[in-house]
Design a protein around this motif. Sequence first.
Motif: not given
Length: 126
Positions: A52-64, A66-69, A92-93
């Motif tokens: 769960v922690l890894r999925c949340i971390h990856v999810g946060l990377l996906c919703v940054q 700036r699209p370039v990030d 996150p945005g």
Amino acid sequence: MARTFVGDQTVGNTNRVVGTYGYMALEYAFRGQFSTKSDVFGFGIMILEIEVLRCIHVGLLCVQQRPVDRPNMPSVILMLGNDSELPEPKPPGYFTETDSQERVHISRKPDSFSKNTITMAEVEGR
């Protein structure tokens, strides 16, 4: 807990409960009854925490914001499928936070628009 079993013993009882409550099977924490399934419970909690922690971390990377990030999908799959260290996500945005150019674009009213309507019907018995 499994180490405390003797020989072919599969279930046991104790008066002294030790360990971290979040990882204890309920039957052990409340009644002092333990079995090999008590260890399975604790292991399951640990696995849930790690996945769960890894999925949340990856999810946060996906919703940054700036699209370039944001990572691309092949990178997301790799991040979820291995144990490599993940970068720290930027904030996150949020819908309310936009650039001034986007705000101008959004605030302009279109020349033509359609009005969506909905009809509600209630069904009543006789």
